[in-house]
Design a protein around this motif. Structure first.
Motif, PDB file in Angstrom:
ATOM      1  N   LEU A 131      -5.111  -8.815  17.365  1.00  0.00           N
ATOM      2  CA  LEU A 131      -6.032  -9.779  17.971  1.00  0.00           C
ATOM      3  C   LEU A 131      -5.951  -9.688  19.498  1.00  0.00           C
ATOM      4  CD1 LEU A 131      -5.573 -12.839  15.596  1.00  0.00           C
ATOM      5  CD2 LEU A 131      -7.463 -11.210  15.685  1.00  0.00           C
ATOM      6  N   ILE A 132      -4.745  -9.483  20.003  1.00  0.00           N
ATOM      7  CA  ILE A 132      -4.603  -9.345  21.464  1.00  0.00           C
ATOM      8  C   ILE A 132      -5.312  -8.070  21.924  1.00  0.00           C
ATOM      9  CG2 ILE A 132      -2.959  -9.024  23.360  1.00  0.00           C
ATOM     10  CD1 ILE A 132      -0.888 -10.580  21.682  1.00  0.00           C
ATOM     11  N   ASP A 133      -5.052  -6.978  21.222  1.00  0.00           N
ATOM     12  CA  ASP A 133      -5.633  -5.703  21.639  1.00  0.00           C
ATOM     13  C   ASP A 133      -7.155  -5.696  21.506  1.00  0.00           C
ATOM     14  OD1 ASP A 133      -3.161  -4.732  22.210  1.00  0.00           O
ATOM     15  OD2 ASP A 133      -2.900  -3.631  20.331  1.00  0.00           O
ATOM     16  N   PHE A 134      -7.657  -6.483  20.565  1.00  0.00           N
ATOM     17  CA  PHE A 134      -9.098  -6.521  20.358  1.00  0.00           C
ATOM     18  C   PHE A 134      -9.798  -7.351  21.440  1.00  0.00           C
ATOM     19  CE2 PHE A 134     -12.971  -7.879  17.985  1.00  0.00           C
ATOM     20  CZ  PHE A 134     -13.482  -6.612  17.762  1.00  0.00           C
ATOM     21  N   ASN A 135      -8.992  -8.062  22.235  1.00  0.00           N
ATOM     22  CA  ASN A 135      -9.544  -8.910  23.295  1.00  0.00           C
ATOM     23  C   ASN A 135      -8.915  -8.519  24.627  1.00  0.00           C
ATOM     24  OD1 ASN A 135     -11.232 -11.135  21.882  1.00  0.00           O
ATOM     25  ND2 ASN A 135      -9.414 -10.882  20.625  1.00  0.00           N
ATOM     26  N   PRO A 136      -9.314  -7.381  25.163  1.00  0.00           N
ATOM     27  CA  PRO A 136      -8.600  -6.826  26.318  1.00  0.00           C
ATOM     28  C   PRO A 136      -8.539  -7.754  27.536  1.00  0.00           C
ATOM     29  CG  PRO A 136     -10.269  -5.293  25.489  1.00  0.00           C
ATOM     30  CD  PRO A 136     -10.450  -6.559  24.740  1.00  0.00           C
ATOM     31  N   GLY A 137      -9.525  -8.612  27.718  1.00  0.00           N
ATOM     32  CA  GLY A 137      -9.499  -9.478  28.916  1.00  0.00           C
ATOM     33  C   GLY A 137      -8.824 -10.807  28.663  1.00  0.00           C
ATOM     34  N   ILE A 138      -8.064 -10.895  27.589  1.00  0.00           N
ATOM     35  CA  ILE A 138      -7.489 -12.181  27.158  1.00  0.00           C
ATOM     36  C   ILE A 138      -6.572 -12.797  28.230  1.00  0.00           C
ATOM     37  CG2 ILE A 138      -5.508 -11.094  26.025  1.00  0.00           C
ATOM     38  CD1 ILE A 138      -5.742 -13.165  23.785  1.00  0.00           C
ATOM     39  N   PRO A 143      -9.380  -7.202  12.927  1.00  0.00           N
ATOM     40  CA  PRO A 143     -10.035  -5.934  13.260  1.00  0.00           C
ATOM     41  C   PRO A 143      -9.224  -4.728  12.767  1.00  0.00           C
ATOM     42  CG  PRO A 143      -9.742  -7.304  15.218  1.00  0.00           C
ATOM     43  CD  PRO A 143      -9.045  -7.992  14.102  1.00  0.00           C
ATOM     44  N   SER A 144      -9.926  -3.697  12.402  1.00  0.00           N
ATOM     45  CA  SER A 144      -9.247  -2.471  11.984  1.00  0.00           C
ATOM     46  C   SER A 144      -8.773  -1.731  13.234  1.00  0.00           C
ATOM     47  CB  SER A 144     -10.212  -1.585  11.207  1.00  0.00           C
ATOM     48  OG  SER A 144     -11.210  -1.124  12.097  1.00  0.00           O
ATOM     49  N   GLY A 145      -7.925  -0.737  13.040  1.00  0.00           N
ATOM     50  CA  GLY A 145      -7.457   0.074  14.154  1.00  0.00           C
ATOM     51  C   GLY A 145      -8.628   0.677  14.916  1.00  0.00           C
ATOM     52  N   ASN A 201      -3.109   5.504  12.168  1.00  0.00           N
ATOM     53  CA  ASN A 201      -3.110   5.275  10.716  1.00  0.00           C
ATOM     54  C   ASN A 201      -2.938   3.799  10.400  1.00  0.00           C
ATOM     55  OD1 ASN A 201      -3.287   8.033   9.909  1.00  0.00           O
ATOM     56  ND2 ASN A 201      -1.207   8.261  10.723  1.00  0.00           N
ATOM     57  N   ALA A 202      -3.627   2.975  11.176  1.00  0.00           N
ATOM     58  CA  ALA A 202      -3.412   1.527  11.024  1.00  0.00           C
ATOM     59  C   ALA A 202      -3.880   1.023   9.667  1.00  0.00           C
ATOM     60  CB  ALA A 202      -4.156   0.800  12.140  1.00  0.00           C
ATOM     61  N   GLU A 203      -3.074   0.097   9.117  1.00  0.00           N
ATOM     62  CA  GLU A 203      -3.415  -0.458   7.798  1.00  0.00           C
ATOM     63  C   GLU A 203      -4.431  -1.578   7.921  1.00  0.00           C
ATOM     64  OE1 GLU A 203       0.191  -1.347   5.358  1.00  0.00           O
ATOM     65  OE2 GLU A 203       1.061  -1.248   7.346  1.00  0.00           O
ATOM     66  N   ASP A 204      -5.021  -1.918   6.793  1.00  0.00           N
ATOM     67  CA  ASP A 204      -5.860  -3.102   6.725  1.00  0.00           C
ATOM     68  C   ASP A 204      -4.918  -4.301   6.561  1.00  0.00           C
ATOM     69  OD1 ASP A 204      -7.594  -5.106   6.211  1.00  0.00           O
ATOM     70  OD2 ASP A 204      -8.442  -4.235   4.379  1.00  0.00           O
ATOM     71  N   LEU A 205      -4.982  -5.245   7.468  1.00  0.00           N
ATOM     72  CA  LEU A 205      -4.049  -6.383   7.418  1.00  0.00           C
ATOM     73  C   LEU A 205      -4.648  -7.613   6.743  1.00  0.00           C
ATOM     74  CD1 LEU A 205      -2.613  -6.259  11.058  1.00  0.00           C
ATOM     75  CD2 LEU A 205      -1.764  -5.103   9.023  1.00  0.00           C
ATOM     76  N   ARG A 242      -1.765   1.088   0.275  1.00  0.00           N
ATOM     77  CA  ARG A 242      -2.997   1.843   0.462  1.00  0.00           C
ATOM     78  C   ARG A 242      -4.141   0.946   0.942  1.00  0.00           C
ATOM     79  NH1 ARG A 242      -1.951   2.270  -4.281  1.00  0.00           N
ATOM     80  NH2 ARG A 242       0.233   2.749  -4.184  1.00  0.00           N
ATOM     81  N   GLY A 243      -3.771  -0.294   1.295  1.00  0.00           N
ATOM     82  CA  GLY A 243      -4.798  -1.182   1.836  1.00  0.00           C
ATOM     83  C   GLY A 243      -5.603  -1.869   0.752  1.00  0.00           C
ATOM     84  N   ARG A 244      -5.235  -1.664  -0.535  1.00  0.00           N
ATOM     85  CA  ARG A 244      -5.953  -2.383  -1.583  1.00  0.00           C
ATOM     86  C   ARG A 244      -5.148  -3.617  -1.964  1.00  0.00           C
ATOM     87  NH1 ARG A 244      -6.759   2.608  -4.112  1.00  0.00           N
ATOM     88  NH2 ARG A 244      -5.668   1.963  -5.973  1.00  0.00           N
ATOM     89  N   PHE A 245      -5.725  -4.459  -2.792  1.00  0.00           N
ATOM     90  CA  PHE A 245      -5.041  -5.712  -3.104  1.00  0.00           C
ATOM     91  C   PHE A 245      -4.316  -5.663  -4.426  1.00  0.00           C
ATOM     92  CE2 PHE A 245      -8.516  -6.865  -0.299  1.00  0.00           C
ATOM     93  CZ  PHE A 245      -7.763  -7.409   0.720  1.00  0.00           C
TER      94      PHE A 245
END
Ligand code: AMP
Length: 562
Positions: free
Chosen positions: A236-243, A371-373, A435-439, A456-459
């Protein structure tokens, strides 16, 4: 539209509002000022910070007080040193055209001697935090005999912080109080009780809705599992660079731990918590205000009263135990007409609690995907391009370097230069997110068990730990047998608890250690606690019959009830 002039204020105060650039009174000022100028009317103002409430009480106080009398005539009590300084700062500006009027700040964590000397100089208005004020009263360093006006600012926060007795003491020790003005963002029953007991038919003003968070705040939540919480925060921090934001944790240890981890990973962050000395706290706050720190991580108590402008994001690393605290946290952003975002990282089990919070805040909440990688990298890329385009090259005489640069890069195309620049800026993100996972975790509907993403990112089905949840941390099986007794208690998630806070509550009340407990099973209205047989009676004695939020707690041996 009304003007300050039309409200009946002293001309010197109108002049000050002009100098400050205030064009018109805010709604709370417009409603409160004419009433307060009488000097005899009590007031309850339900308003959050950012509504202009400091001027709503500050201007009438300055109007009513006689600057020729050199003793305290008004007392403003507020929860924290930061708020205290902020109020004094605003009052200084309001009184700039009234020579002879003095305002003193009285707060803990700093030399009391200095404050005593200042009081002796003859101040008319004292702005104080409760603890230090009581200290001064007990030392007979302040005389409250002539106090005519008492203002309680952020009364709900003061009660949250355990200042109830102090406030009552102050109200009881101001015998010549002509008017009491109480401001609060929320209206819990304790505030109603205080106002009923110490105020006479107060004039009530509500700005916005009671218990309502600011409409300029976008409330978002993200569902993940406990093990991915830290990664989700980073994303979340990285997705908002001007945070420019504040992250809230429930414990000091988390605040410290996350600050250390993020610092190691290159983020500009520091922690604010109760273990810091005043000096350390001032240093952190100073750096954050100057934006040397982009992020501050804090516990609720440590962050109370913080007033920093332009906060873009508040992030709840975990939801607060008490749902009302959410309003205080989110209120750190979206101030003075700005917009802000309040993000909560939650567990799938907490969606019910999220709905509870939403009903208090009365604004829509948005469930968003972490957000995804790829999303993060794309966002960073756009941010980088914007930054490059906006870089100011008008100063610094860069023209003189142009021939040198041209010579150096003669054999490289513009395209390649841009690529290299991007690589310099991006390598960290690209590598980290390769290779970021789905969180994300799917929301749990009523009656379902926890679900979490697998590798594998599935549930897949299953709770957080131990899969079927039938074993405690020491590997003992549950089921009421063995050395455990099972206690019933009429407290549950409806009372605002969830497991960790409930555990803390029963242990604090009974003075027992965590080790005596087994499985805790919480429902909306009731809970069942497994506890070592030898400790069961101690817990029942300590808790059964006590009150919690005005309700009598019932606790007994669950199995003997059958
Ligand atoms: P407060 O709710 O008292 O913390 O005030 C929030 C901010 O609004 C402060 O920075 C004040 O200086 C500013 N402010 C207060 N009253 C007015 C007004 N009438 N017009 C413009 N700004 C104001």
């Amino acid at each position: 539209m009304t003007t300050f002039d039309a409200l009946g204020l002293d001309a010197r105060l109108v002049q000050a509002t002009d100098a400050l650039g205030y064009k018109n009174p805010t709604p709370i000022q417009e409603q409160a000022i004419p009433v307060l100028l009488s000097g005899t009317k009590d007031l309850v103002g339900l308003a959050q910070t950012g509504t202009g409430k400091t001027a709503a009480f500050g201007l009438p106080l300055l109007h009513l007080i006689d600057e020729k009398q050199k003793f305290p005539q008004a007392l403003v009590v507020c929860p924290t040193r930061e708020l205290c300084l902020q109020i004094v700062n605003e009052m200084e500006q309001f009184k700039q055209f009234i020579p002879g009027m003095f305002v003193a700040a009285v707060y803990g964590g700093t030399s009391i001697g200095q404050q005593i000397r200042e009081l002796k100089r003859g101040v008319q208005i004292v702005v104080a935090t409760p603890g230090r004020l009581i200290d001064l009263i007990e030392r007979k360093a302040i005389n409250l005999e002539e106090i005519k006006y008492v203002v309680l600012d952020e009364a709900d926060e003061m009660l949250n912080m355990g200042f109830k007795e102090d406030i009552e003491f102050i109200l009881q020790n101001t015998p010549n109080r002509g008017a009491t003005w109480l401001f609060s963002a929320t209206m819990p029953p304790e505030i109603k009780r205080v106002s009923k007991r110490y105020m006479k038919e107060p004039f009530e003003i509500t700005v916005g809705k009671v218990n309502t968070a600011n409409k300029n705040i976008d409330h978002q939540y993200y569902i993940t599992s406990a093990q991915y919480r830290y990664q989700a925060l980073k994303r979340l921090i990285d997705f908002n660079p001007g945070i420019y934001g504040i992250i809230f944790t429930r414990t000091k240890a988390d605040a410290q731990d996350i600050a250390e981890k993020l610092t190691r990973e290159g983020y500009d962050i520091d922690a604010l918590h109760g273990d810091l000395t005043q000096q350390q706290r001032d240093k952190v706050m100073g750096e954050f205000r100057e934006k040397t720190l982009q992020l501050l991580i804090a516990t609720d108590v440590a962050a109370r009263g913080i007033d920093v402008k332009d906060i873009t994001h508040v992030i709840n690393y975990e939801l607060p135990d008490d749902v009302e605290v959410y309003t205080h946290r989110s209120g750190r952003t979206g101030r003075a007409g700005n917009t802000g975002i309040c993000m909560s990282i939650i567990h799938a089990r907490e969606t019910g609690k999220m709905r509870q919070i939403q009903s208090i805040v009365q604004s829509p909440f948005h469930k968003l995907e972490i957000p995804s990688g790829k999303d993060v990298c794309r966002k960073q890329f756009y941010h980088f391009m914007d930054k490059l385009l906006q870089t100011d090259i008008s100063h610094g005489g860069y023209e003189t370097y142009v021939p040198m640069l041209e010579e150096k890069f003669a054999d490289i195309t513009k395209e390649e230069i841009l690529k290299r620049l991007a690589a310099m800026e991006f390598d960290r993100f690209l590598k980290y997110y390769e290779n970021a996972e789905d969180l994300n975790v799917r929301e749990i509907k009523r009656g379902e068990r926890g679900e979490r993403p697998n590798d594998r990112g599935r549930f897949e089905r299953g709770g957080e730990r131990g899969g079927d949840g039938r074993r405690d941390t020491r590997g003992r099986t549950f089921g009421g047998g063995g050395d455990y007794a099972r206690l019933f208690v009429n407290l549950g998630t409806k009372d605002g608890f969830y497991k960790a806070s409930f555990l803390q509550f029963i242990l604090d009340m009974s003075d027992l250690r965590k080790e005596v407990l087994g499985r805790i099973d919480m429902k909306e209205m009731n809970s069942w606690i497994e506890i070592d047989k030898g400790a069961a009676q101690q817990m029942i004695r300590a808790i059964d019959g006590k009150n919690y939020r005005g309700r009598k707690i019932r606790m007994n041996d669950a199995d003997s009830r059958r």
